[in-house]
Design a protein around this motif. Structure first.
Motif, PDB file in Angstrom:
ATOM      1  N   ALA A  84      -2.478   7.698  -0.557  1.00 57.93           N
ATOM      2  CA  ALA A  84      -2.469   8.940   0.390  1.00 57.93           C
ATOM      3  C   ALA A  84      -2.874   8.287   1.687  1.00 57.93           C
ATOM      4  N   GLY A  85      -2.075   8.524   2.993  1.00 54.41           N
ATOM      5  CA  GLY A  85      -2.260   8.013   4.249  1.00 54.41           C
ATOM      6  C   GLY A  85      -1.328   7.005   4.425  1.00 54.41           C
ATOM      7  N   GLY A  86      -0.538   6.332   3.449  1.00 56.41           N
ATOM      8  CA  GLY A  86       0.391   5.134   3.802  1.00 56.41           C
ATOM      9  C   GLY A  86       1.617   5.405   4.200  1.00 56.41           C
ATOM     10  N   SER A  87       2.412   4.586   4.238  1.00 55.69           N
ATOM     11  CA  SER A  87       3.829   4.604   4.606  1.00 55.69           C
ATOM     12  C   SER A  87       4.785   4.152   3.789  1.00 55.69           C
ATOM     13  N   LEU A  88       6.040   4.622   3.768  1.00 53.29           N
ATOM     14  CA  LEU A  88       7.197   3.841   3.170  1.00 53.29           C
ATOM     15  C   LEU A  88       8.299   4.103   3.904  1.00 53.29           C
ATOM     16  N   ARG A  89       9.473   3.475   3.780  1.00 54.57           N
ATOM     17  CA  ARG A  89      10.727   3.576   4.541  1.00 54.57           C
ATOM     18  C   ARG A  89      11.550   3.517   3.496  1.00 54.57           C
ATOM     19  N   LEU A  90      12.509   4.578   3.434  1.00 57.89           N
ATOM     20  CA  LEU A  90      13.427   4.750   2.673  1.00 57.89           C
ATOM     21  C   LEU A  90      14.764   4.268   3.146  1.00 57.89           C
ATOM     22  N   SER A  91      15.665   3.633   2.319  1.00 61.93           N
ATOM     23  CA  SER A  91      16.938   3.289   3.118  1.00 61.93           C
ATOM     24  C   SER A  91      18.138   3.938   2.085  1.00 61.93           C
TER      25      SER A  91
END
Length: 122
Positions: free
Chosen positions: A12-19
């Motif tokens: 929680a609080g983190g980031s991800l980038r979907l492509s």
């Protein structure tokens, strides 16, 4: 054909980038969107972008945290997800339609990726 990638496990609080990479068509002619689904629930709208990339739209639940963008030269749409919450846990799907803007309803879209799982731990 749409190929979604980038999902995974994040705190929680983190980031991800979907492509979402498109093949076999001129992606710049297609509006695109991201949806998500959890078991037993309807697929819900997350974000959408015009084929030009000029306008973007978000659900209230992700507004201010997620950003949809596209690189038509790479035939790819992205979903940058910041400040992730456990309730963002879902399978995320990208979708496309041969139109300027496809809206927020899943039934407006003709092409779908296979989904990528995002799990946010508390």
């Amino acid at each position: 054909q749409l190929q979604a990638s980038g999902g995974g496990l994040v705190q929680a609080g983190g980031s991800l980038r979907l492509s979402c990479a498109a093949s076999g068509r001129t992606f710049s002619s297609y509006a695109a969107g991201w949806f998500r689904q959890t078991p037993g629930k309807e697929r819900e709208f997350v974000a959408a972008i015009r084929r030009s990339g000029g306008d973007t739209y978000y659900s209230d639940s992700v507004k201010g945290r997620f950003t949809i963008s596209r690189d038509n030269a790479k035939n790819t749409v992205y979903l940058q997800m910041n400040s992730l919450k456990p309730e963002d846990t879902a399978v995320y799907y990208c979708a496309a339609k041969y139109i300027a803007y496809a809206g927020t309803h899943q039934y407006n879209y003709d092409y779908w990726g296979q989904g990528t799982l995002v799990t946010v731990s508390s």
